[in-house]
Design a protein around this motif. Structure first.
Motif, PDB file in Angstrom:
ATOM      1  N   VAL A 164       2.720 -70.236  31.334  1.00  0.00           N
ATOM      2  CA  VAL A 164       2.065 -71.156  30.321  1.00  0.00           C
ATOM      3  C   VAL A 164       0.549 -70.819  30.175  1.00  0.00           C
ATOM      4  CG1 VAL A 164       1.850 -73.355  29.571  1.00  0.00           C
ATOM      5  CG2 VAL A 164       3.872 -72.764  30.888  1.00  0.00           C
ATOM      6  N   GLN A 165       0.134 -70.942  31.637  1.00  0.00           N
ATOM      7  CA  GLN A 165      -1.365 -70.802  31.681  1.00  0.00           C
ATOM      8  C   GLN A 165      -1.856 -69.361  31.057  1.00  0.00           C
ATOM      9  OE1 GLN A 165      -3.633 -72.467  32.229  1.00  0.00           O
ATOM     10  NE2 GLN A 165      -2.820 -74.237  33.425  1.00  0.00           N
ATOM     11  N   ALA A 166      -1.069 -68.359  31.144  1.00  0.00           N
ATOM     12  CA  ALA A 166      -1.264 -67.030  30.600  1.00  0.00           C
ATOM     13  C   ALA A 166      -1.582 -67.166  29.259  1.00  0.00           C
ATOM     14  CB  ALA A 166      -0.333 -66.045  30.848  1.00  0.00           C
ATOM     15  N   ILE A 167      -0.638 -67.915  28.338  1.00  0.00           N
ATOM     16  CA  ILE A 167      -0.760 -68.086  26.996  1.00  0.00           C
ATOM     17  C   ILE A 167      -1.860 -68.733  26.546  1.00  0.00           C
ATOM     18  CG2 ILE A 167       0.157 -69.496  25.179  1.00  0.00           C
ATOM     19  CD1 ILE A 167       2.259 -67.668  25.055  1.00  0.00           C
ATOM     20  N   PHE A 168      -2.133 -69.630  27.375  1.00  0.00           N
ATOM     21  CA  PHE A 168      -3.390 -70.691  27.084  1.00  0.00           C
ATOM     22  C   PHE A 168      -4.841 -70.205  27.388  1.00  0.00           C
ATOM     23  CE2 PHE A 168      -6.154 -74.358  27.964  1.00  0.00           C
ATOM     24  CZ  PHE A 168      -5.888 -75.154  26.621  1.00  0.00           C
ATOM     25  N   SER A 169      -4.798 -69.239  28.247  1.00  0.00           N
ATOM     26  CA  SER A 169      -6.089 -68.621  28.464  1.00  0.00           C
ATOM     27  C   SER A 169      -6.277 -67.521  27.491  1.00  0.00           C
ATOM     28  CB  SER A 169      -6.143 -67.886  29.888  1.00  0.00           C
ATOM     29  OG  SER A 169      -5.226 -67.204  30.118  1.00  0.00           O
ATOM     30  N   ALA A 170      -5.110 -66.598  26.975  1.00  0.00           N
ATOM     31  CA  ALA A 170      -5.273 -65.765  25.804  1.00  0.00           C
ATOM     32  C   ALA A 170      -5.630 -66.535  24.703  1.00  0.00           C
ATOM     33  CB  ALA A 170      -3.771 -65.343  25.639  1.00  0.00           C
ATOM     34  N   CYS A 171      -5.297 -67.982  24.349  1.00  0.00           N
ATOM     35  CA  CYS A 171      -5.572 -68.687  23.121  1.00  0.00           C
ATOM     36  C   CYS A 171      -7.210 -69.013  23.392  1.00  0.00           C
ATOM     37  CB  CYS A 171      -5.051 -70.090  23.143  1.00  0.00           C
ATOM     38  SG  CYS A 171      -3.277 -69.675  22.619  1.00  0.00           S
ATOM     39  N   ARG A 172      -7.408 -69.161  24.615  1.00  0.00           N
ATOM     40  CA  ARG A 172      -9.104 -69.298  24.923  1.00  0.00           C
ATOM     41  C   ARG A 172     -10.142 -68.171  24.574  1.00  0.00           C
ATOM     42  NH1 ARG A 172     -10.979 -74.045  27.548  1.00  0.00           N
ATOM     43  NH2 ARG A 172      -9.363 -75.392  28.552  1.00  0.00           N
ATOM     44  N   SER A 173      -9.501 -67.208  24.828  1.00  0.00           N
ATOM     45  CA  SER A 173     -10.100 -65.770  25.001  1.00  0.00           C
ATOM     46  C   SER A 173     -10.642 -65.412  23.523  1.00  0.00           C
ATOM     47  CB  SER A 173      -9.402 -64.499  25.447  1.00  0.00           C
ATOM     48  OG  SER A 173      -8.354 -64.298  24.495  1.00  0.00           O
ATOM     49  N   GLY A 174      -9.821 -66.175  22.451  1.00  0.00           N
ATOM     50  CA  GLY A 174      -9.949 -65.673  21.226  1.00  0.00           C
ATOM     51  C   GLY A 174      -9.825 -64.283  20.615  1.00  0.00           C
ATOM     52  N   ASN A 175      -9.016 -63.739  21.404  1.00  0.00           N
ATOM     53  CA  ASN A 175      -8.580 -62.289  21.035  1.00  0.00           C
ATOM     54  C   ASN A 175      -7.154 -62.380  20.377  1.00  0.00           C
ATOM     55  OD1 ASN A 175      -7.713 -59.587  21.027  1.00  0.00           O
ATOM     56  ND2 ASN A 175      -8.689 -58.958  22.916  1.00  0.00           N
ATOM     57  N   PHE A 176      -7.015 -62.063  19.392  1.00  0.00           N
ATOM     58  CA  PHE A 176      -5.826 -62.175  18.646  1.00  0.00           C
ATOM     59  C   PHE A 176      -4.701 -61.424  19.417  1.00  0.00           C
ATOM     60  CE2 PHE A 176      -2.213 -61.473  15.697  1.00  0.00           C
ATOM     61  CZ  PHE A 176      -2.000 -62.801  15.194  1.00  0.00           C
ATOM     62  N   ASP A 177      -5.098 -60.170  19.643  1.00  0.00           N
ATOM     63  CA  ASP A 177      -3.953 -59.179  19.955  1.00  0.00           C
ATOM     64  C   ASP A 177      -3.512 -59.490  21.397  1.00  0.00           C
ATOM     65  OD1 ASP A 177      -4.114 -57.519  17.741  1.00  0.00           O
ATOM     66  OD2 ASP A 177      -5.884 -56.577  18.291  1.00  0.00           O
ATOM     67  N   LEU A 178      -4.416 -59.995  22.187  1.00  0.00           N
ATOM     68  CA  LEU A 178      -4.226 -60.423  23.603  1.00  0.00           C
ATOM     69  C   LEU A 178      -2.946 -61.512  23.432  1.00  0.00           C
ATOM     70  CD1 LEU A 178      -4.576 -60.039  26.573  1.00  0.00           C
ATOM     71  CD2 LEU A 178      -6.342 -61.967  26.361  1.00  0.00           C
ATOM     72  N   ALA A 179      -3.301 -62.390  22.677  1.00  0.00           N
ATOM     73  CA  ALA A 179      -2.350 -63.645  22.544  1.00  0.00           C
ATOM     74  C   ALA A 179      -0.993 -63.173  22.000  1.00  0.00           C
ATOM     75  CB  ALA A 179      -3.009 -64.707  21.382  1.00  0.00           C
ATOM     76  N   ASN A 180      -0.935 -62.029  20.965  1.00  0.00           N
ATOM     77  CA  ASN A 180       0.153 -61.462  20.454  1.00  0.00           C
ATOM     78  C   ASN A 180       0.881 -60.802  21.518  1.00  0.00           C
ATOM     79  OD1 ASN A 180       2.117 -60.583  18.851  1.00  0.00           O
ATOM     80  ND2 ASN A 180       0.833 -59.172  17.747  1.00  0.00           N
ATOM     81  N   LYS A 181       0.385 -60.307  22.583  1.00  0.00           N
ATOM     82  CA  LYS A 181       0.825 -59.595  23.761  1.00  0.00           C
ATOM     83  C   LYS A 181       1.734 -60.788  24.596  1.00  0.00           C
ATOM     84  CE  LYS A 181      -0.232 -56.873  27.140  1.00  0.00           C
ATOM     85  NZ  LYS A 181      -1.392 -57.261  28.301  1.00  0.00           N
TER      86      LYS A 181
END
Lengths: 230, 354
Positions: free
Chosen positions: A119-136
């Protein structure tokens, strides 16, 4: 029970009060109509406190010869959210699968709760602002087979507890959670919904405008949930 | 025989990918009894394989002797009787079916078949009353009513039958059913695990596979083991001995969707929309599920888009997929998504390049 059924019960209760006593059990007193509630003596049951649950669980463990450490016990009480029946069910499933010594990890895998790291991984991906990271990350969650509805509720806990998110941002994110949850109940695709939630969370966190009116079209439609269009 | 079937592990101790799950399952049924089970995970992760291996573990080799039956049930539904026709796969110990094939009548199927199974309870060798196992596939596609009636029947007949449910996502199974089962999550195998399996097959088949070839197939497979094995076999048929730079054939429908994606990136006009409609119809008539088309199309578009547009496009994809689920005709919603995308993209182009 429906309102009508409750109304019918009201007459019956009075007519037969000499020979019959009624016991009603309900989850929400607010859903019992007022005339019916006023005819009864009310007893309120609070959710069980952690100590009571803990002592009961330990009692069961002793009787069944199970080995439960303190970390596992606190995990059990947090994943069962004050529901003793659920806690016992998890305990039994874990005991059946993993034998007599049970760790916190075993309990998590039985209960279907998603590990915090994911869950934290998803949330920090959202924080990063990088769409492709979140998609991954979203792709990863789907491939691991975690239920998205569960994911939403755990993400929700994180968002609400976070101190560095403004109230307005929280409101925007939670609104999206609610929409996605409704869509999931309707049977919409899990990947697309989670991706949508992740992308809007990202937008909210980086304070991007919600209604993308830069393109000047369909102003009304943007940002409205699908449900309101019906 | 296809490799997918040939190398499907038959027993729990032979599985390669989900060894931990298999061991737990073995422990679970070691006393000859088991709770209701719910297997969930993405497709191609090995749910079905594990279920079949589990049945074999409980009942021995006789669980493999299955026969296909096409049965018609006469169901008494209040004022009239309905005929429900369904194909089942059964051995002496278990029955397997796809209740969602019966459409909105799935509720009756679930009830009737469980009642029938409960009536003729098998007796095991020790003269004890045994139980039968009912395997239900695609539980997430069951209607809400069917799931509700399932939970009653599960409790009522729990003495004589055990349910093994198999579904892609556990969010679509109601909480009530989920809490009555032992949930088993089957994750998609990691790429290294897929490589292991492919190398195992190559060894068994006596094939020479160059370094890194299996890894490339695994990467293309999207963590779907079934697909990886199928692709591997296709490569074998196309060209053997394998060479390092051998092309791995993509699925033809994926190729087609990627063509559609580049079509709508090139030109945004009603004429192009009309052409795309023809292509979408082509895909639908070839039985590619509409939500898969939409997801793939999004995937292809996201590869080519600027990051500011990605949010919006994925938002609309989620929106139209939801609508598609509520509605009846998928083509409307697919086309609406394409039209929406065209409009967003065109105005983006105009606002950036004038």
């Amino acid at each position: 029970m429906t309102q009508d059924a409750q109304n019918a019960l009201r007459r019956t209760m009075e007519t037969y009060s000499k020979v019959t006593r009624f016991f009603f059990i309900c989850n929400y007193i607010s859903r019992i109509i007022e005339p019916l509630a006023s005819r009864c003596a009310k007893f309120r049951f609070k959710p069980l406190t952690e100590e009571i649950m803990g002592s009961r669980i330990l009692h069961i463990c002793k009787e069944e010869g199970l080995n439960l450490d303190s970390e596992a016990l606190s995990t059990l009480s947090s994943i069962s959210q004050g529901d003793l029946r659920r806690a016992i069910t998890y305990l039994q499933s874990a005991a059946r699968l993993f034998g007599s010594s049970i760790s916190a990890k075993d309990l998590i895998s039985v209960s279907g709760v998603i590990p915090n790291v994911v869950v934290q991984a998803i949330f920090s991906a959202c924080r990063s602002g990088n769409f492709d990271l979140a998609n991954k990350e979203v792709n990863n969650v789907i491939a691991e087979g975690y239920p998205v509805s569960q994911m939403l509720s755990q993400l929700y806990d994180i968002v609400v507890d976070a101190d560095d998110i403004s109230d307005e941002q929280k409101a925007r994110i939670c609104k999206k959670f609610a929409e996605a949850d409704k869509c999931l109940v309707d049977g919409a695709d899990e990947y697309l919904q989670l991706l949508n939630v992740a992308s809007s969370t990202m937008q909210a966190l980086s304070n991007m405008p919600q209604d993308m009116i830069i393109f000047g079209q369909n102003k009304k439609c943007y940002g409205l949930p699908s449900c309101t269009l019906f | 025989m296809l490799w997918v079937d040939k190398y499907r592990p038959k027993t729990l101790d032979k599985v390669i990918v989900h060894q931990d799950v298999a061991q737990n399952l073995q422990k679970l049924v070691s006393e000859g009894d088991c709770p209701h089970l719910l297997f969930y995970g993405p497709s191609g992760s090995g749910k079905k394989t594990l279920i079949m291996a589990l049945l074999r573990q409980i009942f021995g080799p006789s669980a493999d002797k299955v026969k296909v039956e096409n049965k018609v049930w006469k169901v008494d539904a209040g004022t009239r009787t309905i005929d429900v026709e369904l194909t089942t796969l059964s051995s002496t110990h278990h029955v397997e079916l796809n209740p969602s094939d019966a459409g909105f009548q799935d509720r009756y199927v679930v009830q009737e078949i469980i009642k029938e199974m409960a009536k003729n309870r098998p007796i095991d060798t020790k003269g004890k009353k045994g139980f039968k196992v009912l395997v239900l596939n695609e539980v997430d596609k069951l209607s809400r009513e069917a799931q509700h009636s399932l939970r009653r029947t599960m409790e009522k007949y729990s003495a004589s039958c055990r349910l093994v449910l198999c579904s892609n996502s556990s969010s679509k199974v109601t909480e009530a059913v989920r809490s009555r089962c032992l949930n088993v999550r089957i994750n998609a195998p990691m790429e290294e695990e897929i490589v292991n399996v492919l190398e195992f097959i190559a060894k068994k088949e006596g094939l020479q596979s160059p370094q890194g070839f299996a890894a490339r197939i695994a990467e293309k497979s999207n963590r779907n083991l079934r697909r990886a094995v199928l692709t591997f076999e296709t490569c074998r048929v196309q060209q053997y001995p394998f060479t390092n730079n051998q092309a791995i054939p993509p699925m033809d429908w994926e190729q087609y969707v990627s063509e559609i994606a580049s079509d709508i990136m090139k030109e945004q006009s009603p004429k192009r929309l009309f052409e795309v409609r023809g292509k979408l119809y082509e895909l639908l008539t070839n039985c590619i599920p509409p939500e898969i088309i939409l997801k793939r199309l999004l995937f292809e578009l996201l590869k080519k888009l600027d990051s500011e547009l990605k949010h919006e496009v994925s938002n609309w994809a989620a929106h139209y997929e939801h609508r598609m689920r509520l509605g009846q005709k998928a083509i409307f919603h697919l086309e609406a998504f394409v039209a929406k995308f065209m409009s967003i993209y065109k105005s983006f182009l105009i606002s950036t390049f004038g």
